[in-house]
Design a protein around this motif. Structure first.
Motif, PDB file in Angstrom:
ATOM      1  N   ARG A 197       1.014  -1.244   0.007  1.00  0.00           N
ATOM      2  CA  ARG A 197      -0.020  -0.113  -0.141  1.00  0.00           C
ATOM      3  C   ARG A 197       1.003   1.256  -0.021  1.00  0.00           C
ATOM      4  NH1 ARG A 197      -4.257   0.425   4.631  1.00  0.00           N
ATOM      5  NH2 ARG A 197      -4.748  -1.548   3.786  1.00  0.00           N
ATOM      6  N   GLY A 198       0.888   2.172  -0.877  1.00  0.00           N
ATOM      7  CA  GLY A 198       1.439   3.419  -0.949  1.00  0.00           C
ATOM      8  C   GLY A 198       2.686   3.381  -1.911  1.00  0.00           C
ATOM      9  N   ILE A 199       3.135   1.886  -2.264  1.00  0.00           N
ATOM     10  CA  ILE A 199       4.457   1.746  -3.047  1.00  0.00           C
ATOM     11  C   ILE A 199       4.002   1.667  -4.415  1.00  0.00           C
ATOM     12  CG2 ILE A 199       6.321   0.631  -3.131  1.00  0.00           C
ATOM     13  CD1 ILE A 199       6.148  -0.559  -0.491  1.00  0.00           C
ATOM     14  N   PRO A 200       4.268   2.554  -5.342  1.00  0.00           N
ATOM     15  CA  PRO A 200       4.040   2.549  -6.759  1.00  0.00           C
ATOM     16  C   PRO A 200       4.667   1.627  -7.376  1.00  0.00           C
ATOM     17  CG  PRO A 200       4.259   4.796  -6.160  1.00  0.00           C
ATOM     18  CD  PRO A 200       4.608   3.991  -5.198  1.00  0.00           C
ATOM     19  N   ASP A 201       4.071   0.676  -8.251  1.00  0.00           N
ATOM     20  CA  ASP A 201       4.759  -0.322  -9.041  1.00  0.00           C
ATOM     21  C   ASP A 201       5.496  -1.279  -8.105  1.00  0.00           C
ATOM     22  OD1 ASP A 201       4.154   0.918 -11.735  1.00  0.00           O
ATOM     23  OD2 ASP A 201       5.856   2.171 -11.130  1.00  0.00           O
ATOM     24  N   TYR A 202       4.557  -1.960  -7.217  1.00  0.00           N
ATOM     25  CA  TYR A 202       5.142  -2.696  -6.217  1.00  0.00           C
ATOM     26  C   TYR A 202       5.855  -3.763  -6.729  1.00  0.00           C
ATOM     27  CZ  TYR A 202       5.537  -5.565  -2.117  1.00  0.00           C
ATOM     28  OH  TYR A 202       5.970  -6.357  -0.845  1.00  0.00           O
ATOM     29  N   VAL A 203       5.244  -4.677  -7.794  1.00  0.00           N
ATOM     30  CA  VAL A 203       5.670  -5.801  -8.184  1.00  0.00           C
ATOM     31  C   VAL A 203       7.190  -5.669  -8.890  1.00  0.00           C
ATOM     32  CG1 VAL A 203       5.566  -7.637  -9.933  1.00  0.00           C
ATOM     33  CG2 VAL A 203       3.827  -6.984  -8.693  1.00  0.00           C
ATOM     34  N   PRO A 204       7.411  -4.647 -10.001  1.00  0.00           N
ATOM     35  CA  PRO A 204       8.890  -4.296 -10.177  1.00  0.00           C
ATOM     36  C   PRO A 204       9.817  -3.850  -8.941  1.00  0.00           C
ATOM     37  CG  PRO A 204       7.248  -3.324 -11.704  1.00  0.00           C
ATOM     38  CD  PRO A 204       6.551  -3.862 -10.564  1.00  0.00           C
ATOM     39  N   PHE A 205       9.114  -3.213  -8.145  1.00  0.00           N
ATOM     40  CA  PHE A 205       9.877  -2.805  -6.940  1.00  0.00           C
ATOM     41  C   PHE A 205      10.339  -4.057  -6.087  1.00  0.00           C
ATOM     42  CE2 PHE A 205       9.950  -2.207  -2.231  1.00  0.00           C
ATOM     43  CZ  PHE A 205      10.556  -0.827  -2.117  1.00  0.00           C
ATOM     44  N   LEU A 206       9.733  -5.221  -5.858  1.00  0.00           N
ATOM     45  CA  LEU A 206       9.924  -6.270  -5.303  1.00  0.00           C
ATOM     46  C   LEU A 206      10.748  -7.121  -5.995  1.00  0.00           C
ATOM     47  CD1 LEU A 206       9.244  -8.184  -2.898  1.00  0.00           C
ATOM     48  CD2 LEU A 206       7.340  -9.157  -4.007  1.00  0.00           C
ATOM     49  N   ILE A 207      10.635  -7.370  -7.300  1.00  0.00           N
ATOM     50  CA  ILE A 207      11.066  -8.279  -8.246  1.00  0.00           C
ATOM     51  C   ILE A 207      12.783  -7.831  -8.323  1.00  0.00           C
ATOM     52  CG2 ILE A 207      11.746  -9.279 -10.134  1.00  0.00           C
ATOM     53  CD1 ILE A 207       9.405 -10.484  -8.924  1.00  0.00           C
ATOM     54  N   THR A 208      12.734  -6.425  -8.349  1.00  0.00           N
ATOM     55  CA  THR A 208      14.230  -5.898  -8.529  1.00  0.00           C
ATOM     56  C   THR A 208      15.062  -5.960  -7.230  1.00  0.00           C
ATOM     57  OG1 THR A 208      13.503  -4.166 -10.124  1.00  0.00           O
ATOM     58  CG2 THR A 208      15.530  -3.812  -8.969  1.00  0.00           C
ATOM     59  N   GLY A 209      14.450  -5.782  -5.923  1.00  0.00           N
ATOM     60  CA  GLY A 209      14.990  -5.973  -4.847  1.00  0.00           C
ATOM     61  C   GLY A 209      15.326  -7.538  -4.295  1.00  0.00           C
ATOM     62  N   VAL A 210      14.442  -8.466  -4.820  1.00  0.00           N
ATOM     63  CA  VAL A 210      14.656  -9.873  -4.760  1.00  0.00           C
ATOM     64  C   VAL A 210      15.913 -10.396  -5.780  1.00  0.00           C
ATOM     65  CG1 VAL A 210      13.762 -12.242  -5.078  1.00  0.00           C
ATOM     66  CG2 VAL A 210      12.300 -10.401  -3.971  1.00  0.00           C
ATOM     67  N   PHE A 211      15.873  -9.933  -6.878  1.00  0.00           N
ATOM     68  CA  PHE A 211      16.851 -10.351  -7.680  1.00  0.00           C
ATOM     69  C   PHE A 211      18.197  -9.760  -7.388  1.00  0.00           C
ATOM     70  CE2 PHE A 211      15.414 -12.202 -11.713  1.00  0.00           C
ATOM     71  CZ  PHE A 211      14.091 -12.604 -11.224  1.00  0.00           C
ATOM     72  N   THR A 212      18.349  -8.580  -6.739  1.00  0.00           N
ATOM     73  CA  THR A 212      19.793  -7.994  -6.381  1.00  0.00           C
ATOM     74  C   THR A 212      19.759  -8.536  -5.230  1.00  0.00           C
ATOM     75  OG1 THR A 212      18.859  -5.884  -7.462  1.00  0.00           O
ATOM     76  CG2 THR A 212      20.621  -5.818  -5.880  1.00  0.00           C
ATOM     77  N   TRP A 213      19.134  -8.787  -4.083  1.00  0.00           N
ATOM     78  CA  TRP A 213      19.643  -9.466  -2.852  1.00  0.00           C
ATOM     79  C   TRP A 213      20.092 -10.757  -3.096  1.00  0.00           C
ATOM     80  CZ3 TRP A 213      21.173  -9.151   1.665  1.00  0.00           C
ATOM     81  CH2 TRP A 213      21.012 -10.519   2.742  1.00  0.00           C
ATOM     82  N   THR A 214      19.383 -11.533  -3.892  1.00  0.00           N
ATOM     83  CA  THR A 214      19.841 -12.859  -4.191  1.00  0.00           C
ATOM     84  C   THR A 214      21.122 -13.053  -4.636  1.00  0.00           C
ATOM     85  OG1 THR A 214      17.494 -13.465  -4.747  1.00  0.00           O
ATOM     86  CG2 THR A 214      19.206 -15.024  -5.560  1.00  0.00           C
ATOM     87  N   PHE A 215      21.769 -12.161  -5.436  1.00  0.00           N
ATOM     88  CA  PHE A 215      23.101 -12.275  -6.016  1.00  0.00           C
ATOM     89  C   PHE A 215      23.983 -12.098  -4.907  1.00  0.00           C
ATOM     90  CE2 PHE A 215      26.427  -9.204  -7.550  1.00  0.00           C
ATOM     91  CZ  PHE A 215      27.383 -10.273  -8.026  1.00  0.00           C
ATOM     92  N   THR A 216      23.647 -11.158  -3.851  1.00  0.00           N
ATOM     93  CA  THR A 216      24.688 -11.041  -2.673  1.00  0.00           C
ATOM     94  C   THR A 216      24.596 -12.149  -1.737  1.00  0.00           C
ATOM     95  OG1 THR A 216      24.702  -8.609  -3.086  1.00  0.00           O
ATOM     96  CG2 THR A 216      25.135  -9.603  -0.723  1.00  0.00           C
ATOM     97  N   SER A 217      23.469 -12.550  -1.410  1.00  0.00           N
ATOM     98  CA  SER A 217      23.437 -13.750  -0.534  1.00  0.00           C
ATOM     99  C   SER A 217      23.896 -14.892  -0.875  1.00  0.00           C
ATOM    100  CB  SER A 217      21.910 -13.837  -0.081  1.00  0.00           C
ATOM    101  OG  SER A 217      21.087 -14.195  -1.298  1.00  0.00           O
ATOM    102  N   GLN A 218      23.546 -15.114  -2.308  1.00  0.00           N
ATOM    103  CA  GLN A 218      24.193 -16.379  -2.960  1.00  0.00           C
ATOM    104  C   GLN A 218      25.753 -16.512  -2.854  1.00  0.00           C
ATOM    105  OE1 GLN A 218      22.632 -19.491  -3.575  1.00  0.00           O
ATOM    106  NE2 GLN A 218      21.116 -18.568  -2.448  1.00  0.00           N
TER     107      GLN A 218
END
Length: 318
Positions: free
Chosen positions: A110-131
């Motif tokens: 709620r209140g975050i525009p384009d939440y799916v691109p926001f979430l997907i970009t964060g997950v892919f970026t974080w996955t690289f560092t964590s892996q």
């Protein structure tokens, strides 16, 4: 007649004379052995070379690092029916789970525009560092046969595994671009900023992989603890939520807000969002975001490299 005489050992009580005795040879001292080895150009096996020499040796093995990374990437899903498709499916499935839990059940979108691109970009970026960090825990301990059989700069292993994760990220970014297209995000000049952001994130992640490689080589239990550390770090990095919404209407101490904003994982995720998601504006970035990203990358990579190099003699022993 000439008579010759010989000196014989005295005879025993009964029987022939005992043979002459000689003193046992004296073994050379440690100093004599060191001097002998030095004269013939011998060096200690596995000795840590000086840092400039170590860097040159590492650079001379860049082809091995690239080939090792590619071989690991190819073999990673060789037993699965879908094979390399899992390189894209794994972060996508993670993002779907996070969307169901945080976006739908907890309604943080709620209140975050384009939440799916926001979430997907964060997950892919974080996955690289964590892996990258997780594979670092197995860089030395998972390749003990290679470490004990051959002499080479041991930093080749965590760096090769970091390169493997970067190659895997390239597949994931292809899927990310398709998802961005589906949600109305199209190429802009700001997309070019993803290149320096990923370069800095790669240095940062590789540096932490070097740190965890040394720690896990001495204490294998580190590999069991690291998933819990990474999961806690992920929740503090704004992968599923926005810092602006977290602080809105809450009286959080200023120190806590600064620490959350300067969190290196959050900095790299926000820079990728700023580059790729049009609704994510520069005002949402932490102050001096690019300086923070460069500083974290330099600190992690240089510090991690020196930390790993100082234990070069100990890897594979005991």
């Amino acid at each position: 007649m000439t008579v010759t005489t010989e000196t014989l050992a005295p005879a025993g009580p009964s029987g022939p004379p005992a043979p002459p005795t000689s003193a046992p040879p004296v073994p050379p001292s440690s100093q004599e052995l060191r001097d002998l080895a030095r004269r013939h150009g011998l060096t200690v096996s596995g000795a840590r070379p000086p840092l400039p020499t170590y860097v040159r040796q590492l650079w001379s093995r860049r082809d091995f690092i690239a080939a090792f990374a590619t071989a690991k990437l190819t073999a990673q899903y060789s037993q699965a029916r879908l094979g390399q498709v899992w390189q894209v499916m794994t972060p996508l499935l993670n993002a779907a789970v996070y969307y169901a839990v945080f976006g739908v059940l907890m309604d943080v979108q709620r209140g975050i525009p384009d939440y799916v691109p926001f979430l997907i970009t964060g997950v892919f970026t974080w996955t690289f560092t964590s892996q990258t960090i997780m594979t670092g825990t197995r860089a030395v301990s998972g390749n003990l046969g290679l470490v004990r059989a051959l002499h080479f700069p041991r930093a080749s292993l965590p760096l090769a595994l970091a390169l493997q994760q970067l190659q895997q990220l390239a597949f994931s970014l292809g899927a990310l671009v398709v998802i961005l297209f589906c949600f109305g995000e199209f190429p802009r000049w700001s997309w070019l900023l993803a290149v320096p952001a990923l370069a800095l994130q790669t240095l940062f992640s590789a540096g932490l992989a070097l740190v965890t490689a040394r720690l896990a080589a001495r204490t294998p239990d580190i590999a069991q603890v690291m998933p819990f550390v990474l999961r806690s770090w992920m929740y503090a990095s704004g992968i599923m939520w926005s810092f602006g919404h977290l602080t809105h209407g809450r009286d959080l101490p200023h120190t806590v807000i600064v620490l959350l904003q300067c969190n290196p994982a959050a900095v790299y995720v926000d820079l990728m969002r700023f580059a790729l998601v049009e609704s994510f504006h520069g005002s949402q970035l932490p102050p001096h975001a690019w300086a923070l990203a460069a500083g974290w990358a330099a600190l992690a990579f240089v510090g991690g490299f020196l930390f790993f190099w100082r234990a070069e003699e100990a890897y594979g022993r005991g």
